[in-house]
Motif scaffolding. Structure first.
Motif, PDB file in Angstrom:
ATOM      1  N   THR A  75     -72.270  34.795  -0.088  1.00 39.79           N
ATOM      2  CA  THR A  75     -72.469  34.671   1.432  1.00 39.79           C
ATOM      3  C   THR A  75     -71.449  33.511   1.063  1.00 39.79           C
ATOM      4  O   THR A  75     -71.460  32.431  -0.168  1.00 39.79           O
ATOM      5  N   ASP A  76     -70.823  33.097   2.280  1.00 46.62           N
ATOM      6  CA  ASP A  76     -70.332  31.489   2.301  1.00 46.62           C
ATOM      7  C   ASP A  76     -71.103  30.477   2.694  1.00 46.62           C
ATOM      8  O   ASP A  76     -71.642  30.494   4.270  1.00 46.62           O
ATOM      9  N   PHE A  77     -70.264  29.744   2.593  1.00 44.79           N
ATOM     10  CA  PHE A  77     -71.110  27.833   2.962  1.00 44.79           C
ATOM     11  C   PHE A  77     -70.361  28.491   4.448  1.00 44.79           C
ATOM     12  O   PHE A  77     -69.241  28.021   4.409  1.00 44.79           O
ATOM     13  N   GLY A  78     -70.979  27.604   5.483  1.00 43.15           N
ATOM     14  CA  GLY A  78     -70.514  27.019   6.142  1.00 43.15           C
ATOM     15  C   GLY A  78     -70.909  26.657   7.825  1.00 43.15           C
ATOM     16  O   GLY A  78     -72.396  26.633   7.241  1.00 43.15           O
ATOM     17  N   VAL A  79     -70.356  25.960   8.926  1.00 45.66           N
ATOM     18  CA  VAL A  79     -70.866  24.887   9.485  1.00 45.66           C
ATOM     19  C   VAL A  79     -70.370  24.836  11.057  1.00 45.66           C
ATOM     20  O   VAL A  79     -69.666  25.979  10.843  1.00 45.66           O
ATOM     21  N   GLU A  80     -70.852  25.084  11.553  1.00 46.96           N
ATOM     22  CA  GLU A  80     -70.765  25.001  13.318  1.00 46.96           C
ATOM     23  C   GLU A  80     -70.602  23.587  13.816  1.00 46.96           C
ATOM     24  O   GLU A  80     -71.401  22.888  13.646  1.00 46.96           O
ATOM     25  N   VAL A  81     -69.773  23.668  15.087  1.00 40.92           N
ATOM     26  CA  VAL A  81     -69.429  21.759  15.904  1.00 40.92           C
ATOM     27  C   VAL A  81     -68.879  22.565  16.909  1.00 40.92           C
ATOM     28  O   VAL A  81     -68.749  23.447  17.484  1.00 40.92           O
ATOM     29  N   GLY A  82     -68.541  21.491  17.643  1.00 40.68           N
ATOM     30  CA  GLY A  82     -68.198  21.794  19.290  1.00 40.68           C
ATOM     31  C   GLY A  82     -67.039  21.412  19.262  1.00 40.68           C
ATOM     32  O   GLY A  82     -66.616  22.886  19.636  1.00 40.68           O
TER      33      GLY A  82
END
Length: 261
Positions: A75-82
């Motif tokens: 599992t890779d840490f990750g986020v979404e942004v605008g």
């Protein structure tokens, strides 16, 4: 915007799809080997890899979005942004007093993205959200949780603050730190020895007993535990049967949301 969206690499897509659906998540992106599932809060991406690929080790998101050489079960840490450029600008501006600039716009194998590098060397991607709205049909009580395990908990927590994550109270007065993302999901920092790494879990604000019964009725191996910090469910990890040393362990945890948070 900021939304939690870890990426899980697995050769057992069907089993993961079934578990996520039974948890109350809804598939919102289906591109074959890349699928995304929405919870009531946060999102999880699944990326198909070959059975037994790599060694199952966790680490930074150097291979995020590719899957070609990423270990099965990671599992890779990750986020979404605008807006990638604005997110990078704000994160680096907030980090000036710390003497670093953790955000860098890069061209990765999966396209343009923003790479975040913590003071402990842990790296992950902030990707532009392909779709912004959270699926209204997902179980509103379920949240996706990603964990940053690190020998430098204070530095990791500060990086998340500078990204715009919102610190929430925790009952323990130690080095742990919990954050929420404005657009959904929970980010946790936990002190750990060795190389910084990521972890995956879930949080539930509803009736854990009812969720346990629902998962058991669907055929999942699940158990309830009572711990000092509250109740949690342990449900069999779909990767565990074929990867006895898989990084997320034999069970995935679903914790009750802490009171007052």
């Amino acid at each position: 915007m900021l939304r939690v969206r870890p990426i899980h690499y697995t050769s057992r897509m069907d089993q993961w799809e079934q578990l996520l659906s039974d948890l109350g998540m809804v598939r919102t992106v289906d591109r074959g080997d890349w699928q995304e599932f929405d919870a009531g809060s946060g999102r999880l991406a699944l990326h198909r890899v070959a059975p037994g690929a790599g060694d199952g080790a966790v680490g930074s998101a150097a291979g995020a979005g590719s899957g070609g050489d990423v270990p099965d079960g990671r599992t890779d840490f990750g986020v979404e942004v605008g807006d990638l450029a604005e997110f990078a600008r704000r994160t680096n501006a907030a980090s000036v007093e710390d003497g670093n600039a953790p955000a860098e716009l890069v061209q990765a194998r999966h396209g343009e993205t923003c790479r975040i590098t913590g003071e402990d060397g842990f790296g992950f991607f902030a990707d532009k959200a392909a779709h912004g709205a959270q699926c209204a049909d997902a179980d509103p009580a379920l949240a996706v949780v990603e964990v940053w395990f690190t020998p430098d908990a204070a530095g990791a927590a500060q990086t998340l603050r500078n990204m715009g994550a919102r610190l929430r109270p925790t009952p323990d007065a130690d080095e742990t730190a919990d954050f929420t993302a404005k657009n959904g999901g929970v980010l946790m920092v936990r002190p750990a020895n060795g190389t910084a790494r990521s972890g995956l879990g879930f949080e539930y604000t509803g009736d854990l007993t009812a969720l346990r019964d629902r998962l058991a009725a669907a055929g999942h191996r699940v158990s309830m535990t009572e711990e000092a910090f509250g109740r949690s469910l342990h449900v069999a990890n779909p990767d565990a049967a074929d990867l006895p040393e898989n990084p997320n362990g034999a069970m995935l945890w679903i914790s009750a949301k802490p009171a007052g948070s």
